[in-house]
Scaffold this active site. Structure first.
Site, PDB file in Angstrom:
ATOM      1  CG  HIS A  50      -1.706   1.247   1.242  1.00 35.88           C
ATOM      2  ND1 HIS A  50      -1.546   2.178   2.596  1.00 35.88           N
ATOM      3  CD2 HIS A  50      -2.541   1.966   0.492  1.00 35.88           C
ATOM      4  CE1 HIS A  50      -2.233   3.133   2.303  1.00 35.88           C
ATOM      5  NE2 HIS A  50      -2.988   3.042   1.077  1.00 35.88           N
ATOM      6  CB  SER A  51       1.013   4.280   0.433  1.00 38.46           C
ATOM      7  OG  SER A  51       1.311   5.584   0.175  1.00 38.46           O
ATOM      8  CG  MET A  52       5.609   6.088   0.250  1.00 41.08           C
ATOM      9  SD  MET A  52       6.118   6.546  -1.285  1.00 41.08           S
ATOM     10  CE  MET A  52       7.618   6.696  -1.262  1.00 41.08           C
ATOM     11  CD  GLN A  56      -4.142  -2.740  -1.763  1.00 40.99           C
ATOM     12  OE1 GLN A  56      -3.948  -2.399  -0.433  1.00 40.99           O
ATOM     13  NE2 GLN A  56      -5.135  -3.607  -1.927  1.00 40.99           N
ATOM     14  CB  THR A  62       2.234   2.240  -5.062  1.00 40.05           C
ATOM     15  OG1 THR A  62       1.959   1.335  -4.185  1.00 40.05           O
ATOM     16  CG2 THR A  62       3.759   2.654  -5.118  1.00 40.05           C
TER      17      THR A  62
END
Length: 1020
Positions: A176-178, A203, A205
């Protein structure tokens, strides 16, 4: 009339600030409602901490690895004898390891439904909720820890159980993200084996670039990861990657950043926006993308479909993995996934067969005791029509449409299953076939199964493509919604395709109004409107009841590639008896929103650029006229976009020539940010102009707010502290200040550079009220002089310019200091993420390593220690000051040229400007000291007293003493008899000698000012 330019500037920049707020409002508040359902745990979630080797724990004391579980499943796994398929969840910026519970819980329920024939073990990493999106110094550390975690996870499966034939040799990762970027960075490690990962799902990212490039380590990390994936594509050849973006609800990471850069040539990478995912069809914000039930269900279904039944692990075939991802995330035919479906299917000849010859057909089913086949002969329709379209409101997974091969009878015993060509929409499943592509088919067959109690409708029609496809040119970007384009469909049909011509840029934004007119019908269906973007999977779907008036927002996440000739299409799936009117208008507020969405992170660069221009204007005015302009007035006069943008555009143009590029490289200059933005299709000179004006508006009103706040703070501070007098020390550098600078440099080197910057900023803030106090004291001096009834009007008029000049000098210094503090405020804001990161991790290490602000802190500490104690009288006559006044313009252009994608560079340009001013002050101070002309120098004992026999000298002497001591609470008029008027035999005085000497020094200085003023007045 004198105030009209200021009023005009206030109105103009007020309008600019209003446009900025309108764009921010569109990004933060104007989006579709949250249509995601929450995921719930049926049993209490548990997180079993995995014991790591001591060596790993010592290297990464802040990180941990956990195994997710619930109920009995969690109890069974406490011994860590695992037989499932390992999946590792990586949280993102400030993310919690507990965010894995949505995926883990739904995967557990799915495994229970199939009696644990297959199941997954979800691991999760605790990154201590680090702010890795704002501080890149820990990204390498996180990547190395994930590598160690993967090796630990795979070792857990080496102890096989009897029912486990194949131990996993790789893991699937959900980031998720980073966390998704950290997963991609694993491939850059020297000792990492690419076969350790077989499936990667990210997700929200930001793959392309950081959202806020606040430090060099963050941008360098991105460069290393993206270059590795491009230059060493063989490492990712067998890795299947899916990037899911959140859509317009995610204002933290816009979906354009989630696009996997330059991976279009690799068949193993896929990008999709959540609003286009079948059975999700909803935009998600940055956090809800983790727990959105519809999206989590699609992810878990994909996980179970990529399992190899032989090994009971994720398949090693990358083609199958991509087929599964396309099935669940791109085009869902409303059927269970099959790797090689049998298209030739046996049909039941015993059921009722009905032949349909009309071109339009509708069949509504209430209760059907026996199944039926409806057969459409194609021979006659091929001559008149080009396409056939059918839609079915029964959303089950069974096959429902077939094609017969050369059957001339009334019954077709074998047919090709065309249900795999269908596409699932929110209320119907549809299929559109081009008749020329199926020349061997003789009949089209629709199957209606036997049902009880359910109601559904089937519709089919044959049509010409030209009659259902229209071209609608979009309105101009700057039409401001005053003009519109309209199209009316006069004939009723099931499908319409509206091609939106010239809709290809991310800055374009429109409102589409669809008005439906339908004949009265009791059982009317809903209409589905889909905005289809062919070059990226970012479709948006709207469901509306008919008749109705529907508004749709049309915006792009990714601009059209250069070599792509496709067109954005509005698909209308309608009721058979409805007509539609489509109108499109430019939405100016959403255009501003797109500018803020894609470039809002670079606005601090343009604000700082404008402030540098204003600072240069203040210095130039001070040197030329002797008076310093107020910040907002200097900004209105000096901050002009034609001073900066043409320089950047000319350099960008020249970089297109090899000879200039060679010179550029010889000088070791970094790549122009405009060139980088152009590669991402995000650069336009007009957008740069708009951003510059936005930055001017923010700097203008920010300067007014900051100055007002500083004056209020100064008043409160002075009322609380009540300082007794002016500071006696006017030197630029003293042992105390040198010690303070050395101490702050030591702090920046041993702890955190941003912490030292914050300390010097607070010190500067508390220093500034003293300048305000100085202004107040000088005003009091003039009041004393002008209000002394014993003095003549002529003498008061002669003394008044002296006081006014002193006050002007202090006011000028105060204006300069306010501008410097304003600049320093932005530097503190841009360096605050590393400060927050350091403070949060202080229990693990007192020193931030690596520290992106250490060098800047050393520059600022040594610079501001001198600037905060300087005044305009020390610099306005220096030749170096004239050179320093010319520096803000090239620095302002450099900020715009090199800062939009590298925000961390902007504070360095401001710091370098301050350092140049520091050099000028140091040279001037040294020169004055060598000449013995430093301000406020006490009288030497050998200096002679001025003769007081002259009445004018005597009167000026007493006036000077009265003004000097009155400002310190002492009235000399009570001690007039103490002094002797005989200069040869003076009587002892009853006043201390040091204040008297200082008074004579003041007298001498004022005397020089009188001479200068008198000469100037005579010359005028």
């Amino acid at each position: 009339m004198g105030r009209s330019p200021g009023v005009a500037a206030a109105l103009f920049y007020g309008a600019v600030a209003a446009l900025v707020l309108l764009g921010v409002r569109d990004v933060l508040f104007v989006y579709e409602e949250n249509r995601c359902s929450m995921t719930y745990m049926y049993e209490y979630p548990e997180y079993l901490k995995i014991k790591l080797p001591k060596k790993i724990s010592r290297r990464f004391p802040a990180y941990e690895l956990y195994l997710y579980g619930e109920g009995n499943y969690a109890e069974e796994n406490k011994n860590l004898i695992l037989t499932g398929i390992p999946v590792l969840f990586l949280p993102g910026n400030a993310g919690s390891y507990k965010q894995v519970r949505s995926l883990g819980s739904i995967a557990l329920r799915k495994a229970e439904d199939i009696d644990f024939k297959y199941h997954f073990n979800f691991f999760t990493v605790n990154f201590n909720e680090e702010l890795v999106a704002l501080y890149g110094g820990s990204l390498h550390r996180q990547t190395r820890f994930v590598h160690e975690c993967i090796k630990v996870i795979l070792k857990l499966y080496k102890v096989r159980r009897e029912d486990q034939e194949f131990a996993p040799s790789s893991v699937a990762i959900v980031g998720h993200s980073m966390g998704g970027l950290v997963a991609r960075a694993l491939l850059t490690l020297k000792n990492f084996k690419p076969e350790f990962i077989n499936l990667l799902i990210t997700q929200a990212t930001p793959h392309v670039a950081p959202v806020m490039p606040l430090d060099k380590y963050l941008t360098d990390f991105y460069t290393a990861v993206n270059n590795h994936w491009i230059l060493k594509a063989q490492d990712v050849r067998n890795l299947t990657t899916l990037s899911v973006a959140g859509g317009f609800r995610d204002y933290q990471v816009h979906s354009g950043l989630a696009f996997l850069p330059r991976l279009s040539q690799h068949s193993s990478a896929l990008f999709v926006v959540s609003s286009a995912v079948p059975r999700t069809w909803a935009s998600t914000d940055h956090l809800s993308i983790v727990w959105c039930k519809e999206l989590v269900l699609a992810t878990i279904r994909a996980f179970f479909d990529v399992i190899d039944e032989t090994t009971k692990q994720i398949t090693e075939d990358p083609k199958k993995r991509m087929l599964v991802l396309n099935h669940h995330f791109v085009r869902h035919p409303a059927k269970f996934f099959e790797e090689g479906p049998e298209t030739l299917t046996e049909l039941k000849g015993t059921l009722i067969w009905i032949k349909i010859k009309s071109s339009k057909w509708t069949y509504t089913v209430y209760n059907e005791s026996d199944g039926k086949y409806f057969m459409f002969p194609l021979s006659n329709h091929r001559k008149t029509y080009s396409h056939v379209h059918c839609q079915n409101s029964m959303l089950g997974t069974s096959s429902w449409i077939y094609g017969c091969l050369n059957s001339s009878s009334s019954v077709c015993l074998e047919g090709f299953d065309l249900s795999w060509k269908a596409e699932l929409l929110p209320t119907v499943k549809v299929v559109t076939l081009k008749l020329q592509e199926y020349p061997a088919l003789s009949n089209l067959v629709i199957y209606v199964p036997a049902i009880n109690g359910n109601k559904f409708t089937l519709d089919c029609e044959f049509f010409k493509e030209d009659s259902r496809t229209v071209q609608l040119p979009v309105t101009h970007l700057f039409s401001f919604g005053l003009s519109s384009s309209k199209i009316v469909f006069s004939s009723a049909g099931l499908i319409y395709n509206v091609q939106l011509q010239h809709f290809c840029q991310i800055y374009q934004a429109f409102k589409i109004y669809i008005e439906s007119h339908c004949n009265p019908h009791k059982g009317r269906k809903t209409s589905v409107y889909r905005l289809h973007v062919p070059w990226s999977h970012e479709d948006s779907i709207t469901v509306s009841k008919v008749p109705s008036f529907t508004e749709i927002s049309a915006k792009l996440h990714i601009a059209q590639p250069e070599n792509d000739s496709t067109v954005v299409v509005l698909n209308i799936y309608s009721s058979v008896d409805c007509q539609y009117e489509v109108t499109i208008k430019t939405s100016f507020s959403q255009v501003l929103g797109q500018v803020i969405r894609f470039h809002g992170g670079s606005l601090p660069v343009y604000v700082i650029s404008n402030m540098l221009l204003a600072y240069g204007g203040q210095l130039s005015a001070l040197i030329s006229t002797g008076q310093c302009s107020d910040f907002v007035l200097a900004l209105a006069r000096a901050a002009k976009p034609y001073k900066v943008d043409p320089i950047v555009n000319v350099v960008k143009f020249l970089l297109g020539f090899n000879w200039f590029k060679d010179i550029w490289n010889v000088l070791f200059l970094p790549e122009l940010d405009a060139v980088l933005l152009n590669k991402q299709d995000m650069w336009d000179p007009l957008v740069s102009l708009i951003l510059f004006l936005f930055g001017t508006g923010i700097a203008y009103w920010g300067g007014i707010l900051f100055s007002s706040s500083l004056r209020l703070f100064s008043s409160l501070w002075l009322s609380l502290t009540r300082p007794s007098g002016l500071p006696k020390d006017s030197k630029l550098m003293t042992p105390r200040r040198a010690f303070m600078a050395i101490l702050l440099i030591f702090v920046s080197c041993t702890t955190c550079g941003a912490f030292a910057v914050l300390i010097i900023y607070i010190h500067y803030m508390f220093k500034d009220p003293k300048h305000a106090k100085e202004t107040s004291d000088n005003s009091n001096k003039e009041t004393v002089k002008n209000c002394d009834s014993t003095e003549t009007i002529t003498e008061a008029a002669a003394a008044s310019p002296t006081a006014n000049r002193a006050i002007d000098n202090v006011v000028n210094s105060l204006k300069i200091h306010i501008t410097i503090i304003n600049l320093l405020t932005w530097i503190v804001l841009l360096s605050s993420p590393s400060l927050i990161y350091w403070f949060k991790n202080l229990r693990y290490n007192i020193r931030l390593d690596p520290d992106p602000c250490r060098t800047m802190a050393i520059i600022l500490v040594s610079t501001l220690g001198i600037l905060m104690n300087s005044s305009t009288t020390k610099v306005k006559s220096s030749k170096l000051s004239k050179i320093a006044a010319q520096l803000p313009l090239p620095l302002s252009a450099a900020v715009v040229a090199f800062g939009p994608m590298h925000l961390y560079r902007a504070p360095y340009f401001s710091a370098h400007l301050s350092s140049m001013c520091k050099v000028a002050l140091l040279v001037l101070c040294t020169t004055l000291t060598l000449r013995g002309l430093a301000k406020g120098a006490p009288l030497r004992p050998e200096e002679k007293w001025k003769p007081l026999n002259n009445p004018r000298n005597r009167d000026l002497f007493f006036r000077t003493l009265q003004a000097y001591f009155s400002g310190r609470g002492l009235d000399l008029r009570k001690f007039l008899d103490t002094f002797s008027m005989n200069n040869d035999r003076p009587r002892p005085v009853a006043i201390y000698s040091d204040p008297t000497a200082s008074a004579f020094a003041d007298y001498e200085e004022k005397k020089k000012y009188f001479k200068t003023t008198s000469k100037a007045e005579r010359s005028c």
